[in-house]
Design an enzyme around this catalytic site. Structure first.
Site, short mmCIF file in Angstrom:
data_model
loop_
_atom_site.label_atom_id
_atom_site.label_comp_id
_atom_site.label_asym_id
_atom_site.label_seq_id
_atom_site.Cartn_x
_atom_site.Cartn_y
_atom_site.Cartn_z
NE ARG A 158 -3.73 -0.17 2.41
CZ ARG A 158 -4.47 -0.04 3.53
NH1 ARG A 158 -4.42 -0.99 4.45
NH2 ARG A 158 -5.20 1.04 3.73
CG HIS A 204 -8.77 3.76 11.67
ND1 HIS A 204 -9.75 3.48 10.74
CD2 HIS A 204 -9.38 3.72 12.87
CE1 HIS A 204 -10.91 3.29 11.36
NE2 HIS A 204 -10.71 3.44 12.66
C1 BV8 Z 1 -11.93 -1.33 18.45
C2 BV8 Z 1 -6.51 -0.44 9.45
C3 BV8 Z 1 -11.97 -1.27 20.78
C4 BV8 Z 1 -5.72 0.50 8.73
C5 BV8 Z 1 -8.83 -0.36 9.93
C6 BV8 Z 1 -13.82 -7.58 18.07
C7 BV8 Z 1 -12.94 -7.01 18.96
C8 BV8 Z 1 -12.79 -5.63 19.04
C9 BV8 Z 1 -13.51 -4.81 18.21
C10 BV8 Z 1 -14.38 -5.40 17.33
C11 BV8 Z 1 -14.56 -6.76 17.24
N1 BV8 Z 1 -15.49 -7.01 16.26
C12 BV8 Z 1 -15.90 -5.86 15.73
C13 BV8 Z 1 -15.24 -4.88 16.37
C14 BV8 Z 1 -15.33 -3.51 16.12
C15 BV8 Z 1 -14.42 -3.25 14.92
C16 BV8 Z 1 -15.37 -2.97 13.78
O1 BV8 Z 1 -15.93 -1.90 13.75
N2 BV8 Z 1 -15.56 -3.96 12.88
C17 BV8 Z 1 -16.50 -3.77 11.80
C18 BV8 Z 1 -15.91 -4.30 10.50
C19 BV8 Z 1 -17.81 -4.45 12.19
N3 BV8 Z 1 -13.60 -2.10 15.24
C20 BV8 Z 1 -12.37 -2.29 15.68
O2 BV8 Z 1 -11.82 -3.37 15.79
C21 BV8 Z 1 -11.65 -1.02 16.10
N4 BV8 Z 1 -11.13 -1.18 17.41
O3 BV8 Z 1 -13.12 -1.42 18.37
O4 BV8 Z 1 -11.23 -1.38 19.60
C22 BV8 Z 1 -11.72 -2.53 21.48
C23 BV8 Z 1 -10.40 -2.97 21.62
C24 BV8 Z 1 -10.17 -4.15 22.28
C25 BV8 Z 1 -11.24 -4.91 22.75
C26 BV8 Z 1 -12.55 -4.45 22.56
C27 BV8 Z 1 -12.80 -3.28 21.91
C28 BV8 Z 1 -10.48 -0.77 15.17
C29 BV8 Z 1 -11.03 -0.30 13.85
C30 BV8 Z 1 -9.86 0.10 12.96
C31 BV8 Z 1 -9.49 -1.08 12.14
N5 BV8 Z 1 -8.51 -0.68 11.14
N6 BV8 Z 1 -7.89 -0.20 9.06
C32 BV8 Z 1 -5.81 0.21 7.27
O5 BV8 Z 1 -5.39 -0.89 6.88
O6 BV8 Z 1 -6.32 1.09 6.56
S1 BV8 Z 1 -10.44 -0.19 9.48
C33 BV8 Z 1 -10.59 0.13 7.81
O7 BV8 Z 1 -11.98 0.37 7.62
C34 BV8 Z 1 -9.90 1.40 7.36
O8 BV8 Z 1 -9.37 2.18 8.39
C35 BV8 Z 1 -11.04 2.16 6.71
O9 BV8 Z 1 -10.83 3.49 6.65
C36 BV8 Z 1 -12.13 1.77 7.62
C37 BV8 Z 1 -13.53 2.08 7.26
O10 BV8 Z 1 -13.71 1.73 5.92
P1 BV8 Z 1 -14.13 2.92 4.94
O11 BV8 Z 1 -13.08 3.96 5.02
O12 BV8 Z 1 -15.52 3.34 5.24
O13 BV8 Z 1 -14.02 2.23 3.53
P2 BV8 Z 1 -15.11 1.27 2.85
O14 BV8 Z 1 -14.43 0.58 1.71
O15 BV8 Z 1 -15.80 0.46 3.90
O16 BV8 Z 1 -16.21 2.28 2.26
C38 BV8 Z 1 -15.85 3.19 1.23
C39 BV8 Z 1 -17.03 4.13 1.07
O17 BV8 Z 1 -16.64 5.13 0.12
C40 BV8 Z 1 -18.26 3.45 0.51
O18 BV8 Z 1 -19.39 3.88 1.26
C41 BV8 Z 1 -18.35 3.97 -0.92
O19 BV8 Z 1 -19.70 4.11 -1.35
C42 BV8 Z 1 -17.72 5.33 -0.78
N7 BV8 Z 1 -17.12 5.88 -2.01
C43 BV8 Z 1 -16.60 5.20 -3.07
N8 BV8 Z 1 -16.15 6.10 -3.99
C44 BV8 Z 1 -16.40 7.34 -3.49
C45 BV8 Z 1 -17.01 7.20 -2.24
N9 BV8 Z 1 -17.39 8.26 -1.48
C46 BV8 Z 1 -17.17 9.49 -1.99
N10 BV8 Z 1 -16.57 9.70 -3.19
C47 BV8 Z 1 -16.18 8.66 -3.97
N11 BV8 Z 1 -15.60 8.89 -5.17
#
Ligand code: BV8
Ligand code: ZN
Length: 252
Positions: free
Chosen positions: A72, A121
């Site tokens: 990346r 992040h």
């Molecule tokens: C946490 C790493 C507290 C960096 C990322 C089990 C244990 C702990 C937590 C969890 C668990 N199970 C679930 C969770 C919560 C979890 C979570 O939310 N999971 C989701 C998937 C359900 N969260 C976590 O784990 C977070 N930590 O909760 O800790 C904790 C700690 C310990 C114990 C208990 C609790 C950590 C979250 C961070 C993870 N790291 N990335 C990297 O590699 O980049 S997340 C990853 O997703 C990226 O950071 C990214 O930015 C983020 C969100 O994705 P989006 O940016 O929204 O991208 P996506 O592709 O999804 O969407 C793109 C959008 O753009 C679309 O809507 C599309 O329509 C739109 N688009 C497209 N083109 C355009 C556009 N918009 C405008 N213009 C365009 N041209």
């Protein structure tokens, strides 16, 4: 309400604001050629989160995790900020306070000129000791001389990126929340709003009285909760929004 009426309402609302917070996700970098995560052709189609973006993966196979992030970083070498990033940076000429809270780790907001960017992040361009000896590299330029890069303590460095299941950097997240609850308008740009706790930031702004304006070609999980949702690419909508708000504020 027609798209134009929604756009007019968004511009009028933004023109009346003093403090703005913008939550951005991978979608704002899509028009720069950076793949998003959850769309077709996205990163999570090609790579499994469990293998490249969790602490267990990092402990079990640091080389594979590093190869994912080094790829990346390499891809970013040919990437420029797009008009969406630039328009958010230009908002700083219109408002007393603009805060970009980004889930992105690509650094494009800073390269576009935004001066207050909170990377909840982490960043592709920083590394720190895996064992927490305190060693940090900021910046950690591409390419790394060795994968995984050694740490002076004998361990290795890891990307300073928040992996799934990891806590967000507390100071950064607290600053993001305090800016959000002071904001008059929260923009939500290019995020599917599925990853928490970042996805909750615009809702925190809204419950403290902000109007939430989403910019996304698609509806998202939180679209119904937001006040205004503008359908379209950030690179087209944000520059138009900037122009209109600039005009409205000149005649105000
Ligand atoms: C946490 C790493 C507290 C960096 C990322 C089990 C244990 C702990 C937590 C969890 C668990 N199970 C679930 C969770 C919560 C979890 C979570 O939310 N999971 C989701 C998937 C359900 N969260 C976590 O784990 C977070 N930590 O909760 O800790 C904790 C700690 C310990 C114990 C208990 C609790 C950590 C979250 C961070 C993870 N790291 N990335 C990297 O590699 O980049 S997340 C990853 O997703 C990226 O950071 C990214 O930015 C983020 C969100 O994705 P989006 O940016 O929204 O991208 P996506 O592709 O999804 O969407 C793109 C959008 O753009 C679309 O809507 C599309 O329509 C739109 N688009 C497209 N083109 C355009 C556009 N918009 C405008 N213009 C365009 N041209
Ligand atoms: Zn170390």
């Amino acid at each position: 309400m027609t798209p134009d009426a929604r756009f007019d309402e968004a511009a009028r609302t933004l023109a009346a604001a003093e403090r703005v917070v913008a939550l951005s996700g991978a979608g704002i970098s899509a028009e720069s050629g950076v793949p998003t995560f959850r769309e077709s052709g996205g990163l999570w189609e090609e790579y499994r989160i469990e293998e490249v973006a969790t602490p267990e993966a990092l402990a079990g196979n640091p080389r594979k995790v590093w190869e994912f992030y080094e790829m990346r970083r390499q891809n970013m070498q040919s990437v420029e900020p797009n008009p969406g990033h630039v328009a958010l940076a230009e908002l700083e000429t219109l408002f007393e306070e603009v805060t970009i809270v980004t889930q992105n780790i690509d650094g494009l907001h800073q390269r576009a000129g935004s001066t207050r960017v909170l990377e909840v992040h982490g960043s592709l361009w920083k590394a720190k000791c895996l064992e927490g000896c305190g060693a940090r590299r900021d910046p950690f330029p591409w390419p790394a001389s060795q994968i995984p890069p050694p740490c002076e303590c004998g361990s290795i460095l890891r990307p300073e990126v928040v992996l799934f299941g990891e806590m967000l950097p507390t100071d950064v997240f607290e600053e993001a929340t305090s800016r959000a609850v002071r904001a008059d308008v929260a923009l939500v740009v290019g995020t599917s709003s599925v990853v928490w706790p970042a996805a909750g930031i615009p809702l925190a702004a809204q419950s403290a009285g902000a109007i939430v304006i989403e910019v996304n070609p698609e509806a998202t999980e939180l679209t119904e909760r937001f006040d205004i949702s503008l359908r379209g690419p950030a690179g087209e909508i944000l520059p138009r929004l900037y122009e209109r708000v600039d005009k409205l504020r000149r005649v105000a």
